[in-house]
Design a protein around this motif. Structure first.
Motif, PDB file in Angstrom:
ATOM      1  N   ALA A 124       0.989  -1.174   0.222  1.00 13.98           N
ATOM      2  CA  ALA A 124      -0.151   0.092  -0.067  1.00 13.98           C
ATOM      3  C   ALA A 124       0.722   1.558   0.352  1.00 13.98           C
ATOM      4  O   ALA A 124       0.402   1.714  -0.485  1.00 13.98           O
ATOM      5  CB  ALA A 124      -0.931   0.316   1.106  1.00 13.98           C
ATOM      6  N   ALA A 125       1.516   1.309   0.531  1.00 18.90           N
ATOM      7  CA  ALA A 125       2.898   2.288   0.536  1.00 18.90           C
ATOM      8  C   ALA A 125       3.875   2.550  -0.583  1.00 18.90           C
ATOM      9  O   ALA A 125       3.548   4.019  -1.101  1.00 18.90           O
ATOM     10  CB  ALA A 125       3.867   1.963   1.825  1.00 18.90           C
ATOM     11  N   LEU A 126       4.538   2.055  -1.490  1.00 18.55           N
ATOM     12  CA  LEU A 126       4.610   2.022  -2.362  1.00 18.55           C
ATOM     13  C   LEU A 126       3.601   1.890  -4.027  1.00 18.55           C
ATOM     14  O   LEU A 126       4.168   2.359  -4.537  1.00 18.55           O
ATOM     15  CB  LEU A 126       5.869   0.693  -2.862  1.00 18.55           C
ATOM     16  N   GLU A 127       2.670   1.710  -3.705  1.00 15.72           N
ATOM     17  CA  GLU A 127       2.026   1.584  -4.833  1.00 15.72           C
ATOM     18  C   GLU A 127       0.846   2.391  -5.801  1.00 15.72           C
ATOM     19  O   GLU A 127       1.113   3.796  -4.622  1.00 15.72           O
ATOM     20  CB  GLU A 127       0.521   0.488  -5.038  1.00 15.72           C
ATOM     21  N   GLY A 128       1.246   2.901  -7.327  1.00 18.97           N
ATOM     22  CA  GLY A 128       1.155   3.841  -7.515  1.00 18.97           C
ATOM     23  C   GLY A 128       2.154   5.004  -7.710  1.00 18.97           C
ATOM     24  O   GLY A 128       2.275   6.447  -7.910  1.00 18.97           O
ATOM     25  N   HIS A 129       4.063   4.933  -6.881  1.00 21.77           N
ATOM     26  CA  HIS A 129       4.488   5.132  -6.881  1.00 21.77           C
ATOM     27  C   HIS A 129       5.219   4.620  -7.834  1.00 21.77           C
ATOM     28  O   HIS A 129       5.911   3.959  -8.248  1.00 21.77           O
ATOM     29  CB  HIS A 129       5.427   5.482  -5.021  1.00 21.77           C
ATOM     30  N   LYS A 130       6.551   5.722  -8.551  1.00 19.75           N
ATOM     31  CA  LYS A 130       7.703   5.458  -9.266  1.00 19.75           C
ATOM     32  C   LYS A 130       8.908   5.255  -9.148  1.00 19.75           C
ATOM     33  O   LYS A 130       9.076   5.429  -8.084  1.00 19.75           O
ATOM     34  CB  LYS A 130       7.624   6.722 -10.743  1.00 19.75           C
ATOM     35  N   ALA A 131       9.430   4.922  -9.702  1.00 18.40           N
ATOM     36  CA  ALA A 131      11.443   4.230  -9.626  1.00 18.40           C
ATOM     37  C   ALA A 131      12.038   6.012  -9.540  1.00 18.40           C
ATOM     38  O   ALA A 131      11.171   6.790 -10.353  1.00 18.40           O
ATOM     39  CB  ALA A 131      11.758   3.807 -11.169  1.00 18.40           C
ATOM     40  N   GLY A 132      12.454   5.841  -8.519  1.00 19.88           N
ATOM     41  CA  GLY A 132      12.906   6.914  -8.018  1.00 19.88           C
ATOM     42  C   GLY A 132      12.389   7.827  -7.020  1.00 19.88           C
ATOM     43  O   GLY A 132      12.506   8.685  -6.537  1.00 19.88           O
ATOM     44  N   ASP A 133      11.237   7.546  -6.504  1.00 17.88           N
ATOM     45  CA  ASP A 133      10.321   8.029  -5.607  1.00 17.88           C
ATOM     46  C   ASP A 133      10.867   7.405  -4.353  1.00 17.88           C
ATOM     47  O   ASP A 133      11.144   6.668  -4.522  1.00 17.88           O
ATOM     48  CB  ASP A 133       8.619   7.728  -5.549  1.00 17.88           C
ATOM     49  N   THR A 134      11.141   8.624  -3.432  1.00 18.53           N
ATOM     50  CA  THR A 134      11.172   8.095  -2.025  1.00 18.53           C
ATOM     51  C   THR A 134       9.678   8.427  -1.325  1.00 18.53           C
ATOM     52  O   THR A 134       9.475   9.203  -1.349  1.00 18.53           O
ATOM     53  CB  THR A 134      12.333   8.483  -1.176  1.00 18.53           C
ATOM     54  N   VAL A 135       9.719   7.238  -0.428  1.00 18.00           N
ATOM     55  CA  VAL A 135       7.510   7.186   0.084  1.00 18.00           C
ATOM     56  C   VAL A 135       8.631   7.016   1.403  1.00 18.00           C
ATOM     57  O   VAL A 135       8.945   6.450   1.635  1.00 18.00           O
ATOM     58  CB  VAL A 135       7.683   6.061  -0.326  1.00 18.00           C
ATOM     59  N   ASP A 136       7.183   7.888   2.248  1.00 16.02           N
ATOM     60  CA  ASP A 136       7.212   7.493   4.196  1.00 16.02           C
ATOM     61  C   ASP A 136       6.638   6.063   4.703  1.00 16.02           C
ATOM     62  O   ASP A 136       5.656   6.019   3.851  1.00 16.02           O
ATOM     63  CB  ASP A 136       6.876   8.748   4.670  1.00 16.02           C
ATOM     64  N   PHE A 137       7.527   4.891   4.845  1.00 13.24           N
ATOM     65  CA  PHE A 137       7.352   4.277   5.045  1.00 13.24           C
ATOM     66  C   PHE A 137       6.672   4.027   6.488  1.00 13.24           C
ATOM     67  O   PHE A 137       7.590   3.432   7.508  1.00 13.24           O
ATOM     68  CB  PHE A 137       7.280   2.604   4.550  1.00 13.24           C
ATOM     69  N   GLU A 138       5.286   3.914   7.013  1.00  8.88           N
ATOM     70  CA  GLU A 138       5.191   3.912   8.594  1.00  8.88           C
ATOM     71  C   GLU A 138       5.612   2.127   9.326  1.00  8.88           C
ATOM     72  O   GLU A 138       4.260   1.166   8.497  1.00  8.88           O
ATOM     73  CB  GLU A 138       3.908   4.359   9.157  1.00  8.88           C
ATOM     74  N   GLN A 139       6.227   1.928  10.053  1.00 12.38           N
ATOM     75  CA  GLN A 139       7.059   0.518  10.329  1.00 12.38           C
ATOM     76  C   GLN A 139       6.098  -0.053  11.420  1.00 12.38           C
ATOM     77  O   GLN A 139       4.839   0.411  12.049  1.00 12.38           O
ATOM     78  CB  GLN A 139       7.889   0.523  10.116  1.00 12.38           C
ATOM     79  N   PRO A 140       5.802  -1.685  10.673  1.00 12.24           N
ATOM     80  CA  PRO A 140       4.699  -1.930  12.602  1.00 12.24           C
ATOM     81  C   PRO A 140       5.320  -1.524  13.873  1.00 12.24           C
ATOM     82  O   PRO A 140       4.736  -1.119  15.157  1.00 12.24           O
ATOM     83  CB  PRO A 140       5.543  -3.925  12.304  1.00 12.24           C
ATOM     84  N   ASN A 141       6.656  -0.833  14.540  1.00 10.70           N
ATOM     85  CA  ASN A 141       6.448  -0.692  15.468  1.00 10.70           C
ATOM     86  C   ASN A 141       6.740   0.605  15.319  1.00 10.70           C
ATOM     87  O   ASN A 141       6.523   1.973  16.135  1.00 10.70           O
ATOM     88  CB  ASN A 141       8.113  -0.628  15.975  1.00 10.70           C
ATOM     89  N   GLY A 142       6.278   1.653  14.556  1.00  8.78           N
ATOM     90  CA  GLY A 142       5.270   2.765  14.038  1.00  8.78           C
ATOM     91  C   GLY A 142       6.488   4.437  14.202  1.00  8.78           C
ATOM     92  O   GLY A 142       6.320   4.902  13.368  1.00  8.78           O
ATOM     93  N   ARG A 143       7.336   3.618  14.028  1.00  9.78           N
ATOM     94  CA  ARG A 143       8.468   4.618  13.155  1.00  9.78           C
ATOM     95  C   ARG A 143       8.281   4.562  12.064  1.00  9.78           C
ATOM     96  O   ARG A 143       7.737   3.601  11.343  1.00  9.78           O
ATOM     97  CB  ARG A 143       9.465   3.706  13.462  1.00  9.78           C
ATOM     98  N   VAL A 144       8.710   5.656  11.103  1.00  9.13           N
ATOM     99  CA  VAL A 144       8.246   5.672   9.647  1.00  9.13           C
ATOM    100  C   VAL A 144       9.320   5.998   9.597  1.00  9.13           C
ATOM    101  O   VAL A 144      10.525   6.284   9.443  1.00  9.13           O
ATOM    102  CB  VAL A 144       8.112   7.644   9.987  1.00  9.13           C
TER     103      VAL A 144
END
Length: 157
Positions: A124-144
Motif C-alpha cells: 500500500a505504501a509503494l503502490e502508485g509511486h514511480k521508480a526514483g520516488d522516495t516514500v514514507d513507510f510506517e513500520q509495524p513499530n510505529g516509526r516512519v
C-alpha cells in the motif's frame, strides 16, 4: 482488479472445478452414508463431513470471487509500482530488495520471489509511486522510514 500470473489463475481454476465436482460429490456421499447409520446427534462422522462441506463451500465462494476479479494481463511498463510488477526498493542505507506486488495466492506458484498484496502495509505504501520516488513507510513499530523505489517492472514467470 486482482492480478494473477497465468500459472496461478490456471491452478485456482482447476482447484475450483475439483471442489465443485469430485470433492463436493465425495462429501455428499459421506454425509449420506453417515445419515444411514442412524442417530445424528452422536455421529462424529456426520458432523465432521458437515464441517468439511461448509469449509469446501466457503472455499468455492472465495475462489469464484477471486477469479471473477482476476486479470492476467501484463502490467504496463511505466515504472509505477502496481499489481503485476516486480518492485525493487531500498531503505536508506540498506541493500536493495525485491517483491512481486500481487495476490498472495501467487506465492504458491512462484516460491523464488516474495509476494506482497497491494493491501499489505509495504504494498500500500509503494503502490502508485514511480521508480526514483522516495516514500514514507510506517513500520509495524510505529516509526516512519524512507523507502526509495529503485525499479518497478512487469513480472514474467
Amino acid at each position: 482488479m486482482i492480478w494473477l500470473t497465468t500459472a496461478t489463475f490456471d491452478r485456482l481454476t482447476a482447484e475450483l472445478e475439483e471442489r465443485r465436482g469430485p470433492i463436493r460429490a465425495e462429501i455428499v456421499e459421506r454425509i449420506s452414508a453417515a445419515r444411514d447409520e442412524g442417530d445424528l446427534k452422536e455421529n462424529g462422522g456426520y458432523h465432521a463431513a458437515k464441517d468439511e462441506q461448509g469449509t469446501n463451500e466457503a472455499r468455492i465462494r472465495q475462489l469464484e470471487e477471486l477469479l471473477k476479479e482476476a486479470t492476467t494481463e501484463p502490467s504496463p511498463d511505466d515504472q509505477t509500482a502496481s499489481a503485476g510488477k516486480l518492485v525493487t526498493y531500498k531503505f536508506a542505507g540498506d541493500d536493495e530488495e525485491s517483491f512481486l506486488l500481487g495476490a498472495r495466492e501467487i506465492a504458491e506458484d512462484h516460491t523464488d520471489v516474495e509476494v506482497y498484496s497491494p493491501q499489505s502495509p509495504l504494498g500500500a505504501a509503494l503502490e502508485g509511486h514511480k521508480a526514483g520516488d522516495t516514500v514514507d513507510f510506517e513500520q509495524p513499530n510505529g516509526r516512519v522510514a524512507k523507502i526509495e523505489i529503485v525499479s518497478a517492472v512487469p513480472f514474467s514467470a
